[in-house]
Design an enzyme around this catalytic site. Structure first.
Site, mmCIF file in Angstrom:
data_model
loop_
_atom_site.group_PDB
_atom_site.id
_atom_site.type_symbol
_atom_site.label_atom_id
_atom_site.label_comp_id
_atom_site.label_asym_id
_atom_site.label_seq_id
_atom_site.Cartn_x
_atom_site.Cartn_y
_atom_site.Cartn_z
ATOM 1 C CG ASP A 198 -2.052 0.956 1.116
ATOM 2 O OD1 ASP A 198 -2.295 1.464 0.003
ATOM 3 O OD2 ASP A 198 -2.707 1.217 2.137
ATOM 4 C CG ASN A 202 -7.529 -2.624 -5.983
ATOM 5 O OD1 ASN A 202 -6.591 -3.388 -5.725
ATOM 6 N ND2 ASN A 202 -7.887 -1.648 -5.145
HETATM 7 C C1 FPP Z 1 -2.123 -0.040 -3.315
HETATM 8 O O1 FPP Z 1 -1.608 1.280 -3.272
HETATM 9 C C2 FPP Z 1 -1.545 -0.754 -4.453
HETATM 10 C C3 FPP Z 1 -2.255 -1.379 -5.450
HETATM 11 C C4 FPP Z 1 -3.736 -1.391 -5.460
HETATM 12 C C5 FPP Z 1 -1.576 -2.013 -6.592
HETATM 13 C C6 FPP Z 1 -0.361 -2.834 -6.268
HETATM 14 C C7 FPP Z 1 0.288 -3.207 -7.535
HETATM 15 C C8 FPP Z 1 1.620 -3.223 -7.762
HETATM 16 C C9 FPP Z 1 2.625 -2.961 -6.706
HETATM 17 C C10 FPP Z 1 2.173 -3.477 -9.131
HETATM 18 C C11 FPP Z 1 1.972 -4.824 -9.722
HETATM 19 C C12 FPP Z 1 2.277 -5.990 -8.859
HETATM 20 C C13 FPP Z 1 3.154 -6.996 -9.141
HETATM 21 C C14 FPP Z 1 3.144 -8.179 -8.241
HETATM 22 C C15 FPP Z 1 4.115 -6.972 -10.258
HETATM 23 P P1 FPP Z 1 -2.593 2.510 -3.518
HETATM 24 O O2 FPP Z 1 -2.648 2.797 -4.977
HETATM 25 O O3 FPP Z 1 -3.920 2.219 -2.902
HETATM 26 O O4 FPP Z 1 -1.850 3.650 -2.750
HETATM 27 P P2 FPP Z 1 -2.530 4.899 -2.036
HETATM 28 O O5 FPP Z 1 -3.309 4.350 -0.873
HETATM 29 O O6 FPP Z 1 -1.347 5.701 -1.605
HETATM 30 O O7 FPP Z 1 -3.388 5.596 -3.044
#
Ligand code: FPP
Length: 254
Positions: A33, A81
């Protein structure tokens, strides 16, 4: 020089943790996150945060393997998501596609496999097929290390799908409802065969589980840090493990 060592002890002054390699968690779960906030702080689009997060994932996956932790589970894309803008969803799917192609080329040589937790049938067809190919290739690998990627995953959705599959087995006479045990039910979950996580880590300062492995985390230890996922490093992981090693796990006993 390795940045962890074999002695027991507390993190040293440089913030580098000393780990007891004989008492490592067997399974670590991570809620990756903070990508969006990391990007916003830099005036970048959220997609740049996910790209940086994917790089951090690679680093941490190698670090877990090098430490000798047999299972790593990461929350890559939740059932919720899909509500994000189409451009962001598609950027995350592209990062996953790129990573799976890379992993497919390395799995056999490097002795690891990838599993997916979540309903991959609902993914874009090209990514779904790549997941199936990844599973097929991984099934032939003599793996010492397994990465579980939660993809279109929600813990409640996983439990509901498991309950439906179990109910069908009851209706078809394959199992008796009154015989059901926790161990039996676990075999209907996407995580079947994977030990429960010992340690669940959530960076970015949020103190929630957000539908990540609710059944499997019943006895997990939790570690929260304000570090945003793209800034998460092997040193932070070591601190989380050192913290885990200072806890007393009683599993309801005394
Ligand atoms: C949460 O941060 C993150 C996600 C919903 C996506 C995670 C995906 C990756 C790290 C890339 C692909 C994965 C792999 C395994 C190659 P957020 O966007 O909710 O952050 P925020 O809370 O700061 O907005």
């Amino acid at each position: 020089m390795a940045f962890w060592n074999r002695k027991k002890g507390n993190p040293n002054q440089a913030g580098e943790a000393e780990l007891d390699l004989s008492r490592l968690p067997k399974h670590i779960g991570i809620i990756m996150d903070g990508n969006g906030r990391w990007a916003r702080k830099r005036g970048l689009p959220r997609t740049a945060g996910h790209a940086a997060g994917a790089e951090t994932f690679r680093t941490i996956a190698y670090h877990c393997r090098d430490l000798g932790i047999p299972y790593l589970t990461v929350y890559a894309f939740s059932t919720e998501n899909w509500k994000r803008p189409a451009e962001e969803v598609s950027a995350i799917m592209d990062l996953l596609r790129k990573y799976l192609l890379e992993a497919l080329a390395k799995m056999e040589k490097d002795g690891f496999r990838i599993r997916f937790l979540g309903d991959i049938t609902a993914l874009p067809p090209e990514l779904r097929d790549l997941c199936l190919e990844t599973l097929e290739t991984g099934s032939h690998v003599d793996a010492k290390y397994q990465i579980n990627v939660c993809l279109n995953y929600g813990g409640r959705d996983e439990i509901i799908r498991a309950a439906k599959a179990w109910a069908k087995d009851v209706a078809d006479g394959r199992v008796q409802a009154e015989d059901l045990t926790e161990a039996d039910f676990s075999r209907y979950l996407d995580s079947r065969g994977v030990p429960d996580p010992d340690l669940v880590i959530r960076p970015s300062g949020e103190l929630r589980l957000s539908n990540f492995l609710p059944w499997q985390s019943a006895y997990a230890e939790f570690y929260f840090t304000d570090v945003l996922w793209p800034d998460f490093s092997p040193q932070v992981l070591n601190q989380a493990i050192a913290d885990f090693q200072r806890r007393q796990r009683r599993f309801g006993g005394i």
